[in-house]
Design a protein around this motif. Structure first.
Motif, PDB file in Angstrom:
ATOM      1  N   GLU A   1       0.638  -0.951  -0.050  1.00 53.19           N
ATOM      2  CA  GLU A   1      -0.051   0.305  -0.023  1.00 53.19           C
ATOM      3  C   GLU A   1       0.556   1.067   0.067  1.00 53.19           C
ATOM      4  OE1 GLU A   1      -3.463   2.504   0.346  1.00 53.19           O
ATOM      5  OE2 GLU A   1      -2.989   0.746  -0.458  1.00 53.19           O
ATOM      6  N   LEU A   2       1.766   1.239   0.811  1.00 56.68           N
ATOM      7  CA  LEU A   2       3.034   2.145   0.598  1.00 56.68           C
ATOM      8  C   LEU A   2       3.584   2.497  -0.784  1.00 56.68           C
ATOM      9  CD1 LEU A   2       5.144   1.813   4.122  1.00 56.68           C
ATOM     10  CD2 LEU A   2       3.713   3.865   3.194  1.00 56.68           C
ATOM     11  N   ARG A   3       3.847   2.006  -1.041  1.00 58.31           N
ATOM     12  CA  ARG A   3       4.150   1.639  -2.269  1.00 58.31           C
ATOM     13  C   ARG A   3       3.098   2.014  -3.391  1.00 58.31           C
ATOM     14  NH1 ARG A   3       7.080  -4.375  -2.273  1.00 58.31           N
ATOM     15  NH2 ARG A   3       8.961  -3.685  -1.488  1.00 58.31           N
ATOM     16  N   ARG A   4       2.149   1.963  -3.292  1.00 58.95           N
ATOM     17  CA  ARG A   4       1.398   2.155  -4.609  1.00 58.95           C
ATOM     18  C   ARG A   4       0.785   3.566  -4.147  1.00 58.95           C
ATOM     19  NH1 ARG A   4      -4.123   3.918  -4.049  1.00 58.95           N
ATOM     20  NH2 ARG A   4      -4.309   3.566  -2.452  1.00 58.95           N
ATOM     21  N   ARG A   5       0.633   4.242  -3.207  1.00 54.94           N
ATOM     22  CA  ARG A   5       0.259   4.931  -2.464  1.00 54.94           C
ATOM     23  C   ARG A   5       1.317   6.345  -2.928  1.00 54.94           C
ATOM     24  NH1 ARG A   5      -1.842   4.753   3.483  1.00 54.94           N
ATOM     25  NH2 ARG A   5       0.966   5.081   4.131  1.00 54.94           N
ATOM     26  N   ALA A   6       2.783   5.865  -3.133  1.00 55.00           N
ATOM     27  CA  ALA A   6       3.742   6.484  -3.395  1.00 55.00           C
ATOM     28  C   ALA A   6       4.136   7.066  -4.900  1.00 55.00           C
ATOM     29  CB  ALA A   6       5.838   6.248  -3.279  1.00 55.00           C
ATOM     30  N   ARG A   7       3.671   6.060  -5.931  1.00 56.91           N
ATOM     31  CA  ARG A   7       3.178   6.170  -7.144  1.00 56.91           C
ATOM     32  C   ARG A   7       2.226   7.118  -7.489  1.00 56.91           C
ATOM     33  NH1 ARG A   7       6.683   3.344  -9.783  1.00 56.91           N
ATOM     34  NH2 ARG A   7       7.150   1.528  -8.571  1.00 56.91           N
ATOM     35  N   GLN A   8       0.974   7.587  -6.524  1.00 57.17           N
ATOM     36  CA  GLN A   8       0.140   8.661  -6.879  1.00 57.17           C
ATOM     37  C   GLN A   8       0.677   9.686  -6.510  1.00 57.17           C
ATOM     38  OE1 GLN A   8      -2.892   7.038  -4.035  1.00 57.17           O
ATOM     39  NE2 GLN A   8      -3.813   6.597  -5.764  1.00 57.17           N
ATOM     40  N   HIS A   9       0.202  10.785  -7.004  1.00 59.70           N
ATOM     41  CA  HIS A   9       0.710  12.309  -7.023  1.00 59.70           C
ATOM     42  C   HIS A   9       1.938  12.936  -6.981  1.00 59.70           C
ATOM     43  CE1 HIS A   9      -3.535  12.096  -6.609  1.00 59.70           C
ATOM     44  NE2 HIS A   9      -3.537  11.526  -5.671  1.00 59.70           N
ATOM     45  N   ILE A  10       3.009  11.890  -7.446  1.00 63.51           N
ATOM     46  CA  ILE A  10       4.254  12.436  -7.213  1.00 63.51           C
ATOM     47  C   ILE A  10       4.556  13.527  -7.741  1.00 63.51           C
ATOM     48  CG2 ILE A  10       4.713   9.668  -7.865  1.00 63.51           C
ATOM     49  CD1 ILE A  10       6.170  11.328 -10.879  1.00 63.51           C
ATOM     50  N   GLU A  11       4.011  14.121  -8.452  1.00 66.00           N
ATOM     51  CA  GLU A  11       4.395  16.237  -8.594  1.00 66.00           C
ATOM     52  C   GLU A  11       3.808  16.815  -6.895  1.00 66.00           C
ATOM     53  OE1 GLU A  11      -0.538  15.389  -8.524  1.00 66.00           O
ATOM     54  OE2 GLU A  11       1.426  13.733  -9.713  1.00 66.00           O
ATOM     55  N   GLU A  12       3.643  16.216  -6.031  1.00 61.81           N
ATOM     56  CA  GLU A  12       3.528  16.161  -5.059  1.00 61.81           C
ATOM     57  C   GLU A  12       4.622  16.510  -4.146  1.00 61.81           C
ATOM     58  OE1 GLU A  12       0.422  18.074  -3.844  1.00 61.81           O
ATOM     59  OE2 GLU A  12       0.112  18.559  -5.364  1.00 61.81           O
ATOM     60  N   GLY A  13       5.987  15.939  -4.871  1.00 62.42           N
ATOM     61  CA  GLY A  13       7.069  15.980  -3.540  1.00 62.42           C
ATOM     62  C   GLY A  13       7.017  15.249  -3.096  1.00 62.42           C
ATOM     63  N   ALA A  14       7.344  15.772  -1.759  1.00 63.70           N
ATOM     64  CA  ALA A  14       7.779  15.514  -0.424  1.00 63.70           C
ATOM     65  C   ALA A  14       6.129  15.456   0.454  1.00 63.70           C
ATOM     66  CB  ALA A  14       8.492  16.460   0.455  1.00 63.70           C
ATOM     67  N   VAL A  15       5.052  16.045  -0.235  1.00 65.13           N
ATOM     68  CA  VAL A  15       3.704  15.982   0.431  1.00 65.13           C
ATOM     69  C   VAL A  15       3.070  14.647  -0.040  1.00 65.13           C
ATOM     70  CG1 VAL A  15       1.718  17.306   0.692  1.00 65.13           C
ATOM     71  CG2 VAL A  15       3.933  18.751   0.340  1.00 65.13           C
ATOM     72  N   THR A  16       3.230  13.410   1.120  1.00 63.60           N
ATOM     73  CA  THR A  16       2.653  12.928   0.860  1.00 63.60           C
ATOM     74  C   THR A  16       0.599  12.775   1.359  1.00 63.60           C
ATOM     75  OG1 THR A  16       2.713  11.787   2.651  1.00 63.60           O
ATOM     76  CG2 THR A  16       5.240  11.593   0.862  1.00 63.60           C
ATOM     77  N   ASP A  17       0.115  11.689   1.732  1.00 70.02           N
ATOM     78  CA  ASP A  17      -1.124  11.314   1.788  1.00 70.02           C
ATOM     79  C   ASP A  17      -1.347  11.832   3.642  1.00 70.02           C
ATOM     80  OD1 ASP A  17      -2.589  11.402  -0.338  1.00 70.02           O
ATOM     81  OD2 ASP A  17      -2.731   9.385  -0.437  1.00 70.02           O
TER      82      ASP A  17
END
Length: 191
Positions: free
Chosen positions: A12-28
């Protein structure tokens, strides 16, 4: 104990990391209000820039029998304030914002004032006042960031620690150069 693992499933972490990569350091996982955080950090940046300018002027304008040691302290603080500003600007970029270096409106964004001071003692007092303003405003920012933005909180805690050292330095200089100016236990000038 709970059946839920402490960390999210690695897949799940890997999946979420691939989403919205344009957000850079800001994750969910980021819970802060980015717009407000960036505004506050830009105010802190303006405060640091104003402090750099004031300390630099005081460095060049310091005169009198004790001026060299005091000027050296002003220079050291100016350099440290510049470093604070750079670190704050970098954090603003990490959050997807733009650091506001525009001189127009700099004083209105800054919490500290730019007061030149007419004597060495006036310069020390104005720097002490500015440091006390930074201490209070940065403490409020830290409380606001809390657990919603731990990175900005830790950054500002680090800056706050150095601002407290600066205030202590200025209070010590004030006491040593003008013993008639009693300093209260909180670092303020008693009137």
């Amino acid at each position: 104990m709970t059946d839920k693992p402490f960390l999210t499933d690695v897949q799940e972490l890997r999946r979420r990391a691939r989403q919205h990569i344009e957000e850079g350091a800001v994750t969910d996982a980021y819970r802060g209000d980015r717009e407000t955080v960036i505004k506050l950090l830009n105010e802190a940046l303006a405060t640091e820039i104003v402090c750099v300018l004031r300390y630099r002027r005081h460095y060049f304008m310091a005169s009198g029998i004790h001026s060299q040691a005091v000027a050296d302290e002003f220079k050291e603080h100016a350099d440290q304030e510049q470093e604070h500003g750079d670190r704050i600007a970098e954090r603003i970029r990490q959050l997807g914002g733009a650091p506001d270096f525009n001189p127009q409106g700099l004083l209105s964004r800054s919490h500290a004032q730019y007061v030149e001071g007419s004597s060495l003692l006036d310069m020390i007092k104005e720097n002490l006042i500015a440091e006390r303003i930074a201490i209070e405003s940065y403490t409020e920012m830290i409380r606001y960031f809390a657990d919603n933005d731990p990175t900005s909180r830790r950054l500002m805690e680090s800056v706050l620690g150095q601002e407290e050292e600066h205030a202590d330095d200025m209070a010590t200089l004030l006491e040593s150069l003008d013993p008639r100016e009693p300093i209260d236990g909180a670092g303020g000038v008693k009137h």
